[in-house]
Design an enzyme around this catalytic site. Structure first.
Site, PDB file in Angstrom:
ATOM      1  N   GLU A   1       0.798  -1.237   0.000  1.00  0.00           N
ATOM      2  CA  GLU A   1       0.000   0.000   0.000  1.00  0.00           C
ATOM      3  C   GLU A   1       0.827   1.282   0.000  1.00  0.00           C
ATOM      4  O   GLU A   1       0.775   2.069   0.957  1.00  0.00           O
ATOM      5  CB  GLU A   1      -0.963  -0.005   1.192  1.00  0.00           C
ATOM      6  CG  GLU A   1      -1.976  -1.123   1.139  1.00  0.00           C
ATOM      7  CD  GLU A   1      -3.099  -0.979   2.178  1.00  0.00           C
ATOM      8  OE1 GLU A   1      -3.084   0.001   2.938  1.00  0.00           O
ATOM      9  OE2 GLU A   1      -3.982  -1.843   2.199  1.00  0.00           O
TER      10      GLU A   1
ATOM     11  N   GLU B   1      -5.139  -8.751   1.162  1.00  0.00           N
ATOM     12  CA  GLU B   1      -5.695  -8.375   2.467  1.00  0.00           C
ATOM     13  C   GLU B   1      -7.189  -8.151   2.323  1.00  0.00           C
ATOM     14  O   GLU B   1      -7.645  -7.501   1.376  1.00  0.00           O
ATOM     15  CB  GLU B   1      -5.113  -7.044   2.998  1.00  0.00           C
ATOM     16  CG  GLU B   1      -3.763  -7.142   3.618  1.00  0.00           C
ATOM     17  CD  GLU B   1      -3.259  -5.805   4.151  1.00  0.00           C
ATOM     18  OE1 GLU B   1      -4.082  -4.941   4.559  1.00  0.00           O
ATOM     19  OE2 GLU B   1      -2.034  -5.615   4.144  1.00  0.00           O
TER      20      GLU B   1
HETATM   21  C1  FCB Z   1      -4.257  -1.992   5.651  1.00  0.00           C
HETATM   22  C2  FCB Z   1      -2.830  -2.236   6.092  1.00  0.00           C
HETATM   23  C3  FCB Z   1      -2.705  -3.256   7.194  1.00  0.00           C
HETATM   24  C4  FCB Z   1      -3.810  -3.144   8.217  1.00  0.00           C
HETATM   25  C5  FCB Z   1      -5.167  -3.064   7.558  1.00  0.00           C
HETATM   26  C6  FCB Z   1      -6.313  -2.970   8.531  1.00  0.00           C
HETATM   27  O1  FCB Z   1      -4.367  -0.756   5.043  1.00  0.00           O
HETATM   28  O2  FCB Z   1      -2.059  -2.672   5.008  1.00  0.00           O
HETATM   29  O3  FCB Z   1      -1.432  -3.130   7.771  1.00  0.00           O
HETATM   30  O4  FCB Z   1      -3.567  -2.092   9.059  1.00  0.00           O
HETATM   31  O5  FCB Z   1      -5.200  -1.972   6.691  1.00  0.00           O
END
Ligand code: FCB
Length: 443
Positions: free
Chosen positions: A164, A347
């Site tokens: 990110e 994620e």
């Molecule tokens: C994302 C991050 C991760 C975590 C989630 C909830 O943006 O990559 O580290 O904090 O959010």
């Protein structure tokens, strides 16, 4: 169960800064997040990541959890300041040993390590030398990437260069909500963006030289809806879409910045940069949490991101909108066609105010509902033609949630921060069973 090929990769994701603790063990030096968290007023509950899950010492317990879950892959990040604690650039053998032990133990259990080289935790020494505003940091990143790849490259097949970069760039360097806590004008932040992208390109080069089989970059995506029908809201929603969904994507896939921002990045671009940034990658990491609504406000940053109306919300206030994940997966294919490598959801997850009851159990039906809905959306996207190869839940256990400290719990296992105990939640068993069922019932 339909929609998931048998070789689909099921996993969970973590990040070094959020779980390891042991911030001064075995030669590690502070990262920008250690410095930032110790600055009063930066973290919601006044906490820091000095101990967090103490994964550095308790990793065998976390590994046992991975075994119980039955995941095929585990995505973790390496801490740059553990591997290269000082500006001299000298590798820290003890830091590398830790990641090697972890990698070997994963492989022994049949869990594929997915190693992410950078999850927002620049060493403080590199920040002191200018951080990501400074082009020299790109070369320092390449050295670090080479050191990690040199030690683990013969065992780790799948790598990612960055997690990110959009959030790291904007929250860390423009709004100041994240480390290093800078509030640069937007046009200076484009230097940061370009250097992060250039570091990615260098990372790909270094990883290829080390024989990496599969390389990806990991971005977050969120459909950006105007908060109202007003022209002002439509304009900023379109701007936000460029920044979040395209700025860190198009240079890699198309070798060019989106035309809306290209003139602003131009001053930082040198000959050959874009070719390097566009070095081919093998997978495309997609982090997805929610749909965003964007509204126009006065101020140096002309927009505000809010949760759209009409959706249930997580404890973070984020909209629960599984269809947004389907939309993101399909839109990437529509936008980039053949230029897009196969996708992996790297994620996806949610924070709820989980509690452990008198019987020692943590029941989290909202998380089960969230994950189940999002997996259905992935299955739907696959059926509609999206090439999605894997799905990783954020996260294995509750952990240090950046500026939110320990107030937001994202884990499949509850973390008792007093004792360090890991308590699998209902969602843990649910995910284990779902993985088993998708594999056709075998353990
Ligand atoms: C994302 C991050 C991760 C975590 C989630 C909830 O943006 O990559 O580290 O904090 O959010």
């Amino acid at each position: 169960m339909t929609g998931f090929p048998r070789d689909f990769v099921w996993g969970v994701s973590t990040a070094a800064q959020q779980i390891e603790g042991a911030v001064d063990a075995d030669g590690r030096t502070p990262s920008i997040w250690d410095t930032f968290a110790h600055r009063p007023g930066t973290i919601a509950d006044g906490s820091d990541a000095d101990v967090t899950c103490d994964h550095y010492h308790r990793w065998p317990e976390d590994l046992a959890l991975l075994g119980e879950l039955g995941v095929g892959a585990y995505r973790f990040s390496t801490s740059w300041s553990r591997v290269v604690p000082e500006a001299s650039g000298k590798p820290n053998a003890a830091g590398l040993d830790f990641y090697e032990r972890l990698t070997d133990a994963l492989l022994e259990r049949g869990v594929a390590p997915v190693v992410n080289l950078y999850h927002w935790d620049l060493p403080q020494w590199a920040q002191d030398e200018g951080g990501w505003r400074d082009r020299d940091t790109v070369a320092r990143y390449a050295e670090y990437a080479g050191i990690v790849a040199g030690r683990l490259g013969d065992r780790v097949a799948t790598w990612s260069t960055f997690n990110e970069p959009f959030e790291h760039c904007m929250l860390g360097h423009v709004t100041g909500e994240h480390a290093p806590g800078l509030t640069l004008p937007l046009d200076e932040a484009f230097a940061v963006a370009h250097h992060l992208l250039l570091a990615h390109g260098n990372g790909v080069r270094v990883l290829r030289e080390a024989g990496a089989a599969s390389i990806m970059s990991i971005n977050s995506y969120a459909p950006a809806r105007p908060a109202s029908e007003s022209d002002a809201d439509r304009t900023v929603a379109a701007l936000y879409d460029v920044l979040q969904n395209r700025l860190f994507t198009e240079p890699l896939l198309l070798g060019a910045y989106p035309e809306e921002v290209a003139p602003l990045v131009e001053p930082f671009v040198r000959e050959g940069d874009l070719e390097l940034i566009a070095s081919p990658v093998d997978r495309w990491g997609v982090n997805y949490y929610a749909i965003n609504a964007v509204r126009a406000v006065d101020g140096p940053i002309p927009l505000e991101v809010v949760a759209p109306e009409g959706y249930p919300r997580t404890a973070f206030g984020w909209a629960v909108a599984p269809e947004g994940l389907g939309e993101v997966l399909r839109d990437l294919g529509d936008r980039y066609g053949d230029a897009l490598p196969p996708l992996v959801v790297t994620e996806n997850g949610c924070a709820y105010d989980d509690v452990v009851d008198e019987d020692g159990r943590c029941d989290d039906p909202d998380r089960v509902r969230y994950l189940s809905g999002h997996l259905d959306a992935v299955a739907g996207a696959i059926e509609a033609g999206a090439d999605v190869r894997g799905y990783f839940v954020w996260s294995l256990t509750d952990n240090f949630e950046w500026a939110e400290g320990f107030t937001k719990r994202f884990g499949l296992a509850y973390l008792d921060y007093t004792t360090g105990e890991r308590i699998p939640k209902t969602s843990f068993g649910w995910y284990r069973d779902r993985i088993r069922a998708a594999r056709g019932g075998e353990g």
